[in-house]
Design an enzyme around this catalytic site. Structure first.
Site, PDB file in Angstrom:
ATOM      1  N   HIS A 218     -19.635  16.033 -25.194  1.00 12.63           N
ATOM      2  CA  HIS A 218     -19.481  15.103 -26.309  1.00 12.63           C
ATOM      3  C   HIS A 218     -19.396  13.653 -25.849  1.00 12.63           C
ATOM      4  O   HIS A 218     -19.689  12.748 -26.622  1.00 12.63           O
ATOM      5  CB  HIS A 218     -18.247  15.460 -27.141  1.00 12.63           C
TER       6      HIS A 218
ATOM      7  N   ALA B  46       0.818  13.610 -23.148  1.00 10.48           N
ATOM      8  CA  ALA B  46       0.247  12.359 -23.635  1.00 10.48           C
ATOM      9  C   ALA B  46       1.029  11.788 -24.815  1.00 10.48           C
ATOM     10  O   ALA B  46       1.196  10.573 -24.935  1.00 10.48           O
ATOM     11  CB  ALA B  46      -1.217  12.565 -24.021  1.00 10.48           C
TER      12      ALA B  46
ATOM     13  N   PHE C 111      -6.600  20.213 -24.209  1.00 14.69           N
ATOM     14  CA  PHE C 111      -7.321  18.972 -24.396  1.00 14.69           C
ATOM     15  C   PHE C 111      -8.657  19.087 -23.682  1.00 14.69           C
ATOM     16  O   PHE C 111      -8.813  19.874 -22.757  1.00 14.69           O
ATOM     17  CB  PHE C 111      -6.492  17.808 -23.839  1.00 14.69           C
ATOM     18  N   ASP C 112      -9.646  18.297 -24.103  1.00 16.64           N
ATOM     19  CA  ASP C 112     -11.002  18.506 -23.599  1.00 16.64           C
ATOM     20  C   ASP C 112     -11.107  18.375 -22.078  1.00 16.64           C
ATOM     21  O   ASP C 112     -11.759  19.197 -21.416  1.00 16.64           O
ATOM     22  CB  ASP C 112     -12.000  17.569 -24.303  1.00 16.64           C
TER      23      ASP C 112
ATOM     24  N   ASP D 227       1.463  19.040 -21.038  1.00 17.11           N
ATOM     25  CA  ASP D 227       0.491  17.974 -21.285  1.00 17.11           C
ATOM     26  C   ASP D 227       1.196  16.955 -22.176  1.00 17.11           C
ATOM     27  O   ASP D 227       1.399  17.177 -23.360  1.00 17.11           O
ATOM     28  CB  ASP D 227      -0.759  18.533 -21.957  1.00 17.11           C
TER      29      ASP D 227
ATOM     30  N   TYR E  42       0.831  -1.211   0.000  1.00 17.48           N
ATOM     31  CA  TYR E  42       0.000   0.000   0.000  1.00 17.48           C
ATOM     32  C   TYR E  42       0.865   1.260   0.000  1.00 17.48           C
ATOM     33  O   TYR E  42       0.544   2.255  -0.641  1.00 17.48           O
ATOM     34  CB  TYR E  42      -0.916  -0.008   1.223  1.00 17.48           C
TER      35      TYR E  42
ATOM     36  N   LYS F 275      -1.389   6.807 -23.938  1.00 18.89           N
ATOM     37  CA  LYS F 275      -1.020   7.091 -25.326  1.00 18.89           C
ATOM     38  C   LYS F 275       0.421   6.639 -25.581  1.00 18.89           C
ATOM     39  O   LYS F 275       0.664   5.465 -25.801  1.00 18.89           O
ATOM     40  CB  LYS F 275      -1.195   8.579 -25.631  1.00 18.89           C
TER      41      LYS F 275
END
Length: 486
Positions: A463, A229, A136-137, A227, A74, A270
């Protein structure tokens, strides 16, 4: 093999997943039941799934083997320390928090940075504006949920599908600095550098641009978040296109790129190739207080900071995937596959954004000029593509962009794009040929495709779960005789 014209895939396929073939009648019924939203389709009803490359591609044998070494403690897991060591080695970042995926990182760092700005500057977050080359969304959604505006400062050529440019994902540096001065530096809680820039068509950002953005941010005391990804694909484009880096390795370019940010937020589903996982990492002690606050929030929202929503085996797999995702030959193959699809679509008369890293982006606005933006032409195209061929794709346009959270008005969208996202090492060239042939059929019926209107509209990230219906009434601007009568 440099003398061969046609290079095959640089991998062997060992596991086969069967897919179901369906009839046109079946697919028309399925998309209606899904509220004309491909997100809501069952995967078993999809023949070729191009919805996303997030966690949908193949993993390597080394990644799978690494899972068996997972330490499921843990707290203080060996697997966490191996992951943190990989982050330090690749990116040069000292502090690592694992998360279940990219939005797990966003839901931690975004409120912390906004609250930090409020506390230190004595400001109201409702006056704050975060900036990006293009959010990004989910990054935009988390920013808005924290009562901060998300603004994009992209270049003029970014969304012009008729123009080629090496780095369409770049920030417009003049617009960025003007925006900071207009808003007031204290009211900008963070700048997000998105690499590659998904919403502009998987387009790369140059190292020179990342460096210039970071210089501006430091001038105004604003933290920069990378970001991350598709960090490896961005490094590949820098290697191939930016003068001075042709002899650099992907690893060297990646390490250099991350000098020009303070925080790394990653959906590892990704470029790190894992089915589930994310990262939130801090470069050094300059934001140590924010890092400690993020660790506290991680306990509440993700898990203890040394596992953060991931089992030990998943952290082991991610530590390997970060390295495997940077392989030169795999990156070259992947980007070549996307270019093959884009070139085939263009040759069929389907206008696209120039080939980027992870997807072909079809210019739905040009293919369906009779459908206005408020009736979501790219989403309508996605529904038609599914009906014709069982191919699931995703809209990157007005539906995704959403409404202004203050006024409720639809944000103006720079382009109505349909994203055909290619999962890693999953589909062959024959699949690409099938997709091109499907678009040829769609194009022949393009004039008859109908726009869409909401039957259910969520307030944020609509969306994903919205339900729509085809618009049956003929728009007045398409009926010249009635315009003349008026």
């Amino acid at each position: 093999m440099e003398n061969f014209k046609h290079l095959p895939e640089p991998f062997r396929i060992r596991v086969i997943e069967p897919v179901k073939r369906t009839t046109r009648e079946y697919r028309e019924s399925a998309i209606l039941k899904a509220g004309m939203n491909p997100f809501l389709l069952d995967s078993e009803d999809v023949f070729i799934d191009l919805l996303t490359d997030s966690g949908t591609g193949a993993v390597t044998q080394n990644m799978q083997a690494a899972m068996l070494c997972g330490d499921e403690a843990y707290s203080g897991s060996r697997s966490y320390h191996r992951l943190a060591a990989a982050v330090a080695d690749i990116f040069g970042y000292q502090y690592t928090i694992p998360t279940h995926q990219g939005r797990g990182a966003e839901q931690i760092y975004i409120p912390v940075l906004i609250a930090k700005r409020e506390r230190e500057k004595g400001l109201d977050r409702r006056n704050m504006v975060a900036l990006s080359n293009y959010f990004f969304d989910t990054t935009q959604g988390h920013t808005q949920l924290n009562c901060c505006v998300a603004r994009n400062v992209y270049t003029e050529e970014a969304f012009n599908t008729a123009v080629y440019a090496d780095f369409k994902g770049n920030f417009d540096l003049h617009k960025l600095e003007n925006a900071i001065q207009e808003i007031g530096p204290a009211n900008v809680p963070y700048i997000v550098s998105t690499i590659t820039c998904n919403s502009s068509g998987g387009q790369p950002v140059s190292l020179a641009n990342l460096k210039a953005v970071y210089a501006i941010a430091r001038k105004y005391d604003i933290p920069v978040v990378m970001d991350s990804a598709r960090f490896a694909e961005n490094a590949y484009f820098i290697q191939q296109r930016e003068p001075g880096y042709q002899n650099w390795t992907i690893t060297e370019i990646t390490r250099e790129s991350y000098r020009y940010a303070d925080i790394l937020a990653m959906s590892a589903k990704k470029d790190a190739m894992v089915p589930m996982g994310g990262l939130l990492c801090f470069k050094d002690d300059s934001l140590l207080e924010a890092y400690n606050e993020c660790r506290t929030i991680c306990v509440v929202q993700e898990g203890f900071p040394t596992y953060g929503g991931l089992e030990g085996g998943a952290m082991e797999r991610l530590a390997v995937g970060l390295y495997d995702g940077m392989r030169q030959d795999w990156l070259e193959y992947r980007i070549r596959q996307v270019a093959y699809l884009v070139n085939g679509l263009e040759n069929a008369g389907i206008a696209c954004q120039q080939a980027g890293g992870h997807a072909a982006f079809v210019d739905a606005g040009r293919l369906l000029p009779h459908i206005p933006a408020e009736q979501f032409p790219a989403h309508a195209l996605a529904c038609e593509l599914y009906k014709v061929a069982g191919i699931r794709a995703v809209e990157i346009g007005s539906l995704l962009l959403g409404r202004d959270p203050v006024t409720g008005k639809q944000h103006p969208c720079p382009a109505e794009l349909l994203r055909l996202t290619i999962p890693r090492a999953t589909y062959t060239q024959t699949h690409m040929d099938f997709i091109i042939e499907a678009f040829e059929q769609v194009k022949r019926n393009a004039a008859n495709i109908k726009g869409l209107s909401f039957t259910y509209e969520p307030k944020v990230l609509r969306h994903f779960t919205a339900r729509l219906q085809e618009v049956t009434a003929v728009s007045i601007q398409n009926r010249p005789e009635e315009c003349e009568a008026l």
